[in-house]
Design an enzyme around this catalytic site. Structure first.
Site, PDB file in Angstrom:
ATOM      1  N   TYR A   1      11.357   8.182  14.910  1.00 23.42           N
ATOM      2  CA  TYR A   1      11.233   8.109  13.447  1.00 23.42           C
ATOM      3  C   TYR A   1      12.328   8.928  12.740  1.00 23.42           C
ATOM      4  O   TYR A   1      12.978   8.450  11.806  1.00 23.42           O
ATOM      5  CB  TYR A   1       9.841   8.604  13.066  1.00 23.42           C
ATOM      6  CG  TYR A   1       9.505   8.583  11.595  1.00 23.42           C
ATOM      7  CD1 TYR A   1       9.077   7.417  10.976  1.00 23.42           C
ATOM      8  CD2 TYR A   1       9.568   9.747  10.825  1.00 23.42           C
ATOM      9  CE1 TYR A   1       8.736   7.399   9.629  1.00 23.42           C
ATOM     10  CE2 TYR A   1       9.226   9.749   9.481  1.00 23.42           C
ATOM     11  CZ  TYR A   1       8.811   8.570   8.888  1.00 23.42           C
ATOM     12  OH  TYR A   1       8.472   8.568   7.552  1.00 23.42           O
TER      13      TYR A   1
ATOM     14  N   ARG B   1       0.846  -1.204   0.000  1.00 19.80           N
ATOM     15  CA  ARG B   1       0.000   0.000   0.000  1.00 19.80           C
ATOM     16  C   ARG B   1       0.878   1.248   0.000  1.00 19.80           C
ATOM     17  O   ARG B   1       2.104   1.156   0.104  1.00 19.80           O
ATOM     18  CB  ARG B   1      -0.962   0.000   1.187  1.00 19.80           C
ATOM     19  CG  ARG B   1      -0.307  -0.094   2.542  1.00 19.80           C
ATOM     20  CD  ARG B   1      -1.335  -0.385   3.638  1.00 19.80           C
ATOM     21  NE  ARG B   1      -0.711  -0.786   4.873  1.00 19.80           N
ATOM     22  CZ  ARG B   1      -0.415   0.051   5.872  1.00 19.80           C
ATOM     23  NH1 ARG B   1      -0.686   1.323   5.763  1.00 19.80           N
ATOM     24  NH2 ARG B   1       0.157  -0.396   6.972  1.00 19.80           N
TER      25      ARG B   1
HETATM   26  P1  NAP Z   1       2.130   3.098   4.750  1.00 18.05           P
HETATM   27  O1  NAP Z   1       1.037   3.525   3.849  1.00 18.05           O
HETATM   28  O2  NAP Z   1       1.905   3.086   6.227  1.00 18.05           O
HETATM   29  O3  NAP Z   1       2.646   1.647   4.268  1.00 18.05           O
HETATM   30  C1  NAP Z   1       3.653   0.991   4.992  1.00 18.05           C
HETATM   31  C2  NAP Z   1       4.046  -0.279   4.278  1.00 18.05           C
HETATM   32  O4  NAP Z   1       5.125  -0.886   5.036  1.00 18.05           O
HETATM   33  C3  NAP Z   1       2.941  -1.321   4.226  1.00 18.05           C
HETATM   34  O5  NAP Z   1       3.049  -2.046   3.027  1.00 18.05           O
HETATM   35  C4  NAP Z   1       3.263  -2.243   5.409  1.00 18.05           C
HETATM   36  O6  NAP Z   1       2.781  -3.554   5.252  1.00 18.05           O
HETATM   37  C5  NAP Z   1       4.777  -2.242   5.353  1.00 18.05           C
HETATM   38  N1  NAP Z   1       5.378  -2.613   6.634  1.00 18.05           N
HETATM   39  C6  NAP Z   1       5.195  -2.042   7.847  1.00 18.05           C
HETATM   40  N2  NAP Z   1       5.920  -2.672   8.778  1.00 18.05           N
HETATM   41  C7  NAP Z   1       6.594  -3.672   8.138  1.00 18.05           C
HETATM   42  C8  NAP Z   1       7.501  -4.679   8.550  1.00 18.05           C
HETATM   43  N3  NAP Z   1       7.876  -4.788   9.832  1.00 18.05           N
HETATM   44  N4  NAP Z   1       7.989  -5.541   7.630  1.00 18.05           N
HETATM   45  C9  NAP Z   1       7.615  -5.453   6.322  1.00 18.05           C
HETATM   46  N5  NAP Z   1       6.749  -4.511   5.871  1.00 18.05           N
HETATM   47  C10 NAP Z   1       6.244  -3.642   6.772  1.00 18.05           C
HETATM   48  O7  NAP Z   1       3.439   4.004   4.549  1.00 18.05           O
HETATM   49  P2  NAP Z   1       3.781   5.108   3.430  1.00 18.05           P
HETATM   50  O8  NAP Z   1       3.205   6.391   3.857  1.00 18.05           O
HETATM   51  O9  NAP Z   1       3.494   4.576   2.082  1.00 18.05           O
HETATM   52  O10 NAP Z   1       5.347   5.241   3.647  1.00 18.05           O
HETATM   53  C11 NAP Z   1       6.273   4.426   2.953  1.00 18.05           C
HETATM   54  C12 NAP Z   1       7.676   4.859   3.331  1.00 18.05           C
HETATM   55  O11 NAP Z   1       7.858   6.248   3.038  1.00 18.05           O
HETATM   56  C13 NAP Z   1       7.982   4.701   4.815  1.00 18.05           C
HETATM   57  O12 NAP Z   1       9.332   4.303   5.002  1.00 18.05           O
HETATM   58  C14 NAP Z   1       7.803   6.088   5.356  1.00 18.05           C
HETATM   59  O13 NAP Z   1       8.529   6.318   6.529  1.00 18.05           O
HETATM   60  C15 NAP Z   1       8.300   6.920   4.188  1.00 18.05           C
HETATM   61  N6  NAP Z   1       7.784   8.289   4.188  1.00 18.05           N
HETATM   62  C16 NAP Z   1       6.450   8.538   4.068  1.00 18.05           C
HETATM   63  C17 NAP Z   1       6.009   9.848   4.076  1.00 18.05           C
HETATM   64  C18 NAP Z   1       4.551  10.193   3.939  1.00 18.05           C
HETATM   65  O14 NAP Z   1       4.234  11.388   4.016  1.00 18.05           O
HETATM   66  N7  NAP Z   1       3.657   9.255   3.731  1.00 18.05           N
HETATM   67  C19 NAP Z   1       6.921  10.895   4.212  1.00 18.05           C
HETATM   68  C20 NAP Z   1       8.267  10.599   4.330  1.00 18.05           C
HETATM   69  C21 NAP Z   1       8.697   9.296   4.303  1.00 18.05           C
HETATM   70  P3  NAP Z   1       1.352  -3.981   5.947  1.00 18.05           P
HETATM   71  O15 NAP Z   1       0.295  -3.157   5.277  1.00 18.05           O
HETATM   72  O16 NAP Z   1       1.237  -5.422   5.688  1.00 18.05           O
HETATM   73  O17 NAP Z   1       1.490  -3.613   7.397  1.00 18.05           O
END
Ligand code: NAP
Length: 248
Positions: A156, A16
């Site tokens: 974080y 996702r």
């Molecule tokens: P998200 O929607 O919360 O999705 C997180 C993903 O990581 C999911 O597929 C989840 O799988 C997987 N995951 C979580 N814990 C895990 C584990 N222990 N082992 C394997 N997979 C795991 O996050 P996102 O917003 O797309 O963010 C993705 C990345 O971008 C992250 O590293 C985040 O810190 C970084 N980021 C995001 C933002 C933002 O604004 N969204 C900004 C800066 C950086 P499940 O669904 O199965 O739990």
């Protein structure tokens, strides 16, 4: 341009959010996809079907990237299944936001375990494979808060800053093997992670962004496609912000 046909990518957190969009765009460019999730099978099933519809080879894997042994076994299994891996996107990440005054030890440790140690685990697992093949791409998902810090995110932001050091160190180790290692530092991107923010926090963030909008998952995935492509073959050890200018 940015052709990925014949390449295989491992994308952690590919079920996702940002990781899913990277998987979809890689598949659009012809890459085969092995994506990793942890716990949410429903999202993974939907994502797998969407990817298969693009006519590439796809397999989803459930694995906790915080688990060293499980990560090593996972990568071995993927190499066996796909033959060769060309791209690793370390995207899986979690938040446990709280001011430090009320953050307990487990809230610090769990975020370090997934966001930083998880990247070590997956990178270590693919390291020799890339060395032997004398090619490879590693893309680590950092964050602008790794550059700026953020109240309520000592856990974080530490992981996201740590990832920058990890990225540059591995880039120096593997440069002579034709392996590039780069980090993307997203700003505020609309996903379930940021949906969890309060309206007040969202308003504050929006007013600070020069471009006056949150980013979309596509904004990050477009860069991830470029960094994985042949066109980016001389870029390594770089940290690229995709943030509408908020952290400049
Ligand atoms: P998200 O929607 O919360 O999705 C997180 C993903 O990581 C999911 O597929 C989840 O799988 C997987 N995951 C979580 N814990 C895990 C584990 N222990 N082992 C394997 N997979 C795991 O996050 P996102 O917003 O797309 O963010 C993705 C990345 O971008 C992250 O590293 C985040 O810190 C970084 N980021 C995001 C933002 C933002 O604004 N969204 C900004 C800066 C950086 P499940 O669904 O199965 O739990």
């Amino acid at each position: 341009m940015f052709e990925l046909t014949g390449k295989t990518a491992i994308i952690t957190g590919g079920s996702r959010g940002i990781g899913k969009e990277i998987a979809l765009k890689y598949a659009d460019q012809g890459a085969n996809i092995a994506f990793v999730h942890y716990g949410d099978g429903e999202n993974a099933e939907v994502t797998e079907q969407e990817l298969l519809a693009k006519g590439v080879k796809v397999k989803s894997y459930e694995c906790n990237v915080a688990d060293f042994k499980a990560s090593a076994e996972l990568v071995e299994e993927i190499i066996k299944e796909f033959g060769e891996v060309h791209i690793l996107v370390n995207n899986a990440g979690i938040t446990r936001d709280k001011l430090m005054v009320s953050m307990d030890e487990s809230e610090f440790d769990s975020v370090i375990a997934v966001n930083l140690k998880g990247v070590f685990n997956m990178t270590k697992a693919i390291y020799r494979h890339f060395m032997k093949k004398k090619r490879g791409r590693i893309i680590n998902m950092s964050s602008i808060v790794g550059l700026t810090g953020n109240a309520g995110q000592t856990n974080y932001s530490s992981t996201k800053a740590g990832l920058i050091g990890l990225t540059k160190s591995v880039a120096k180790e593997l440069g002579s093997r034709n392996v590039t290692v780069n980090a993307i530092a997203p700003g505020f991107i609309k996903t379930e992670m940021t949906d969890a923010m309060t309206d007040k926090a969202k308003e504050a963030v929006l007013s600070a962004i020069p471009m006056k909008r949150m980013g979309q998952v596509e904004d990050i995935a477009n860069l991830a496609v470029f960094l994985a492509s042949d066109e980016a073959s001389y870029i390594t050890g770089e940290v690229i912000r995709v943030d509408g200018g908020v952290a400049m």
